[in-house]
Design a protein around this motif. Sequence first.
Motif, PDB file in Angstrom:
ATOM      1  N   HIS A 124      29.205  33.559  55.019  1.00  0.00           N
ATOM      2  CA  HIS A 124      30.633  33.241  54.926  1.00  0.00           C
ATOM      3  C   HIS A 124      30.925  31.905  55.615  1.00  0.00           C
ATOM      4  CE1 HIS A 124      34.877  33.953  54.402  1.00  0.00           C
ATOM      5  NE2 HIS A 124      35.069  33.697  55.681  1.00  0.00           N
ATOM      6  N   ARG A 125      30.358  31.695  56.764  1.00  0.00           N
ATOM      7  CA  ARG A 125      30.541  30.439  57.497  1.00  0.00           C
ATOM      8  C   ARG A 125      30.027  29.261  56.668  1.00  0.00           C
ATOM      9  NH1 ARG A 125      31.288  29.859  62.889  1.00  0.00           N
ATOM     10  NH2 ARG A 125      30.464  31.945  63.222  1.00  0.00           N
ATOM     11  N   ALA A 126      28.871  29.422  56.037  1.00  0.00           N
ATOM     12  CA  ALA A 126      28.313  28.362  55.196  1.00  0.00           C
ATOM     13  C   ALA A 126      29.222  28.067  54.009  1.00  0.00           C
ATOM     14  CB  ALA A 126      26.918  28.751  54.714  1.00  0.00           C
ATOM     15  N   PHE A 127      29.793  29.108  53.400  1.00  0.00           N
ATOM     16  CA  PHE A 127      30.719  28.921  52.287  1.00  0.00           C
ATOM     17  C   PHE A 127      31.953  28.135  52.732  1.00  0.00           C
ATOM     18  CE2 PHE A 127      34.662  30.451  50.302  1.00  0.00           C
ATOM     19  CZ  PHE A 127      34.481  29.924  49.030  1.00  0.00           C
ATOM     20  N   VAL A 128      32.524  28.521  53.857  1.00  0.00           N
ATOM     21  CA  VAL A 128      33.723  27.843  54.369  1.00  0.00           C
ATOM     22  C   VAL A 128      33.414  26.378  54.658  1.00  0.00           C
ATOM     23  CG1 VAL A 128      35.333  27.717  56.321  1.00  0.00           C
ATOM     24  CG2 VAL A 128      34.807  29.926  55.268  1.00  0.00           C
ATOM     25  N   GLU A 129      32.313  26.115  55.300  1.00  0.00           N
ATOM     26  CA  GLU A 129      31.952  24.743  55.660  1.00  0.00           C
ATOM     27  C   GLU A 129      31.628  23.891  54.437  1.00  0.00           C
ATOM     28  OE1 GLU A 129      28.866  25.288  58.552  1.00  0.00           O
ATOM     29  OE2 GLU A 129      30.294  25.798  60.129  1.00  0.00           O
ATOM     30  N   SER A 130      31.158  24.492  53.355  1.00  0.00           N
ATOM     31  CA  SER A 130      30.815  23.735  52.151  1.00  0.00           C
ATOM     32  C   SER A 130      31.996  23.553  51.204  1.00  0.00           C
ATOM     33  CB  SER A 130      29.671  24.429  51.404  1.00  0.00           C
ATOM     34  OG  SER A 130      30.123  25.623  50.802  1.00  0.00           O
ATOM     35  N   LYS A 175      34.872  21.833  50.132  1.00  0.00           N
ATOM     36  CA  LYS A 175      35.462  20.535  50.435  1.00  0.00           C
ATOM     37  C   LYS A 175      36.962  20.471  50.199  1.00  0.00           C
ATOM     38  CE  LYS A 175      31.202  18.160  49.702  1.00  0.00           C
ATOM     39  NZ  LYS A 175      30.240  17.893  48.726  1.00  0.00           N
ATOM     40  N   ASN A 176      37.465  21.173  49.201  1.00  0.00           N
ATOM     41  CA  ASN A 176      38.894  21.110  48.873  1.00  0.00           C
ATOM     42  C   ASN A 176      39.635  22.364  49.295  1.00  0.00           C
ATOM     43  OD1 ASN A 176      38.701  18.559  47.734  1.00  0.00           O
ATOM     44  ND2 ASN A 176      38.046  19.394  45.779  1.00  0.00           N
ATOM     45  N   VAL A 177      39.040  23.147  50.177  1.00  0.00           N
ATOM     46  CA  VAL A 177      39.643  24.402  50.601  1.00  0.00           C
ATOM     47  C   VAL A 177      39.870  24.365  52.107  1.00  0.00           C
ATOM     48  CG1 VAL A 177      39.377  26.904  50.690  1.00  0.00           C
ATOM     49  CG2 VAL A 177      38.512  25.644  48.719  1.00  0.00           C
ATOM     50  N   GLU A 178      41.066  24.777  52.514  1.00  0.00           N
ATOM     51  CA  GLU A 178      41.389  24.910  53.943  1.00  0.00           C
ATOM     52  C   GLU A 178      41.676  26.366  54.235  1.00  0.00           C
ATOM     53  OE1 GLU A 178      43.912  22.032  56.354  1.00  0.00           O
ATOM     54  OE2 GLU A 178      44.410  21.483  54.286  1.00  0.00           O
ATOM     55  N   PHE A 179      41.093  26.874  55.290  1.00  0.00           N
ATOM     56  CA  PHE A 179      41.334  28.234  55.739  1.00  0.00           C
ATOM     57  C   PHE A 179      42.121  28.154  57.047  1.00  0.00           C
ATOM     58  CE2 PHE A 179      37.534  28.234  53.214  1.00  0.00           C
ATOM     59  CZ  PHE A 179      37.634  29.378  52.448  1.00  0.00           C
ATOM     60  N   LEU A 180      43.289  28.772  57.069  1.00  0.00           N
ATOM     61  CA  LEU A 180      44.134  28.747  58.258  1.00  0.00           C
ATOM     62  C   LEU A 180      44.304  30.169  58.783  1.00  0.00           C
ATOM     63  CD1 LEU A 180      46.900  26.414  56.776  1.00  0.00           C
ATOM     64  CD2 LEU A 180      44.919  25.732  58.128  1.00  0.00           C
ATOM     65  N   ALA A 181      44.031  30.379  60.046  1.00  0.00           N
ATOM     66  CA  ALA A 181      44.222  31.685  60.669  1.00  0.00           C
ATOM     67  C   ALA A 181      45.670  31.798  61.131  1.00  0.00           C
ATOM     68  CB  ALA A 181      43.275  31.852  61.853  1.00  0.00           C
ATOM     69  N   LEU A 182      46.249  32.979  60.936  1.00  0.00           N
ATOM     70  CA  LEU A 182      47.642  33.225  61.300  1.00  0.00           C
ATOM     71  C   LEU A 182      47.704  34.129  62.524  1.00  0.00           C
ATOM     72  CD1 LEU A 182      48.917  34.004  57.694  1.00  0.00           C
ATOM     73  CD2 LEU A 182      48.949  31.814  58.893  1.00  0.00           C
ATOM     74  N   TYR A 183      48.454  33.671  63.518  1.00  0.00           N
ATOM     75  CA  TYR A 183      48.616  34.424  64.756  1.00  0.00           C
ATOM     76  C   TYR A 183      50.094  34.579  65.079  1.00  0.00           C
ATOM     77  CZ  TYR A 183      43.683  33.820  65.798  1.00  0.00           C
ATOM     78  OH  TYR A 183      42.311  33.860  65.754  1.00  0.00           O
ATOM     79  N   PHE A 184      50.436  35.719  65.672  1.00  0.00           N
ATOM     80  CA  PHE A 184      51.777  35.945  66.201  1.00  0.00           C
ATOM     81  C   PHE A 184      51.604  36.515  67.591  1.00  0.00           C
ATOM     82  CE2 PHE A 184      55.615  38.433  66.936  1.00  0.00           C
ATOM     83  CZ  PHE A 184      56.578  37.475  66.669  1.00  0.00           C
ATOM     84  N   ASN A 185      52.193  35.848  68.582  1.00  0.00           N
ATOM     85  CA  ASN A 185      52.040  36.254  69.993  1.00  0.00           C
ATOM     86  C   ASN A 185      50.565  36.436  70.356  1.00  0.00           C
ATOM     87  OD1 ASN A 185      54.774  36.180  70.543  1.00  0.00           O
ATOM     88  ND2 ASN A 185      55.074  38.338  70.093  1.00  0.00           N
ATOM     89  N   GLU A 186      49.745  35.479  69.973  1.00  0.00           N
ATOM     90  CA  GLU A 186      48.322  35.435  70.266  1.00  0.00           C
ATOM     91  C   GLU A 186      47.523  36.569  69.628  1.00  0.00           C
ATOM     92  OE1 GLU A 186      47.431  34.734  74.379  1.00  0.00           O
ATOM     93  OE2 GLU A 186      49.068  33.299  74.586  1.00  0.00           O
ATOM     94  N   GLU A 187      48.111  37.291  68.659  1.00  0.00           N
ATOM     95  CA  GLU A 187      47.406  38.356  67.946  1.00  0.00           C
ATOM     96  C   GLU A 187      47.144  37.899  66.515  1.00  0.00           C
ATOM     97  OE1 GLU A 187      47.863  43.078  66.815  1.00  0.00           O
ATOM     98  OE2 GLU A 187      49.468  42.080  67.893  1.00  0.00           O
ATOM     99  N   TYR A 188      45.898  38.060  66.071  1.00  0.00           N
ATOM    100  CA  TYR A 188      45.524  37.681  64.711  1.00  0.00           C
ATOM    101  C   TYR A 188      46.263  38.556  63.701  1.00  0.00           C
ATOM    102  CZ  TYR A 188      42.728  37.244  60.493  1.00  0.00           C
ATOM    103  OH  TYR A 188      42.331  37.064  59.196  1.00  0.00           O
ATOM    104  N   HIS A 206      43.098  22.641  47.477  1.00  0.00           N
ATOM    105  CA  HIS A 206      43.744  21.379  47.139  1.00  0.00           C
ATOM    106  C   HIS A 206      43.215  20.808  45.832  1.00  0.00           C
ATOM    107  CE1 HIS A 206      45.545  21.494  51.053  1.00  0.00           C
ATOM    108  NE2 HIS A 206      44.373  21.435  51.653  1.00  0.00           N
ATOM    109  N   ILE A 207      44.112  20.349  44.989  1.00  0.00           N
ATOM    110  CA  ILE A 207      43.790  19.665  43.742  1.00  0.00           C
ATOM    111  C   ILE A 207      44.259  18.223  43.938  1.00  0.00           C
ATOM    112  CG2 ILE A 207      43.986  19.688  41.228  1.00  0.00           C
ATOM    113  CD1 ILE A 207      42.981  22.368  42.515  1.00  0.00           C
ATOM    114  N   GLN A 208      43.371  17.374  44.426  1.00  0.00           N
ATOM    115  CA  GLN A 208      43.744  16.027  44.849  1.00  0.00           C
ATOM    116  C   GLN A 208      44.357  15.186  43.731  1.00  0.00           C
ATOM    117  OE1 GLN A 208      43.798  15.114  47.977  1.00  0.00           O
ATOM    118  NE2 GLN A 208      42.879  17.009  48.657  1.00  0.00           N
TER     119      GLN A 208
END
Length: 80
Positions: free
Chosen positions: A4-10, A12-25, A33-35
């Motif tokens: 999964h880490r390798a997929f995320v790092e490879s 190029k046009n994808v951003e993964f953002l983690a969502l937190y509320f009051n420091e809880e995931y 992205h479609i440039q």
Amino acid sequence: LEKHRAFVESSKNVEFLALYFNEEYVGNIVLTHIQRHHSSYLQIYIGSKEHRGKGYGESFMKLAMNYVFNKKNLHRLCLH
């Protein structure tokens, strides 16, 4: 995890953002992205049932729209 880490790092046009509320995931937003069209597809995930129905999705959508339009200077956002 390593695959999964390798997929995320490879991704190029994808951003993964983690969502937190009051420091809880709470979940993730995935932006593809479609440039050439100055646009992005958005996917939002609220993981646990205990976090659903509390307005987190609406709040995170507003943050994502601000990020895409004002920080990334894109012209279109599509909910996928």
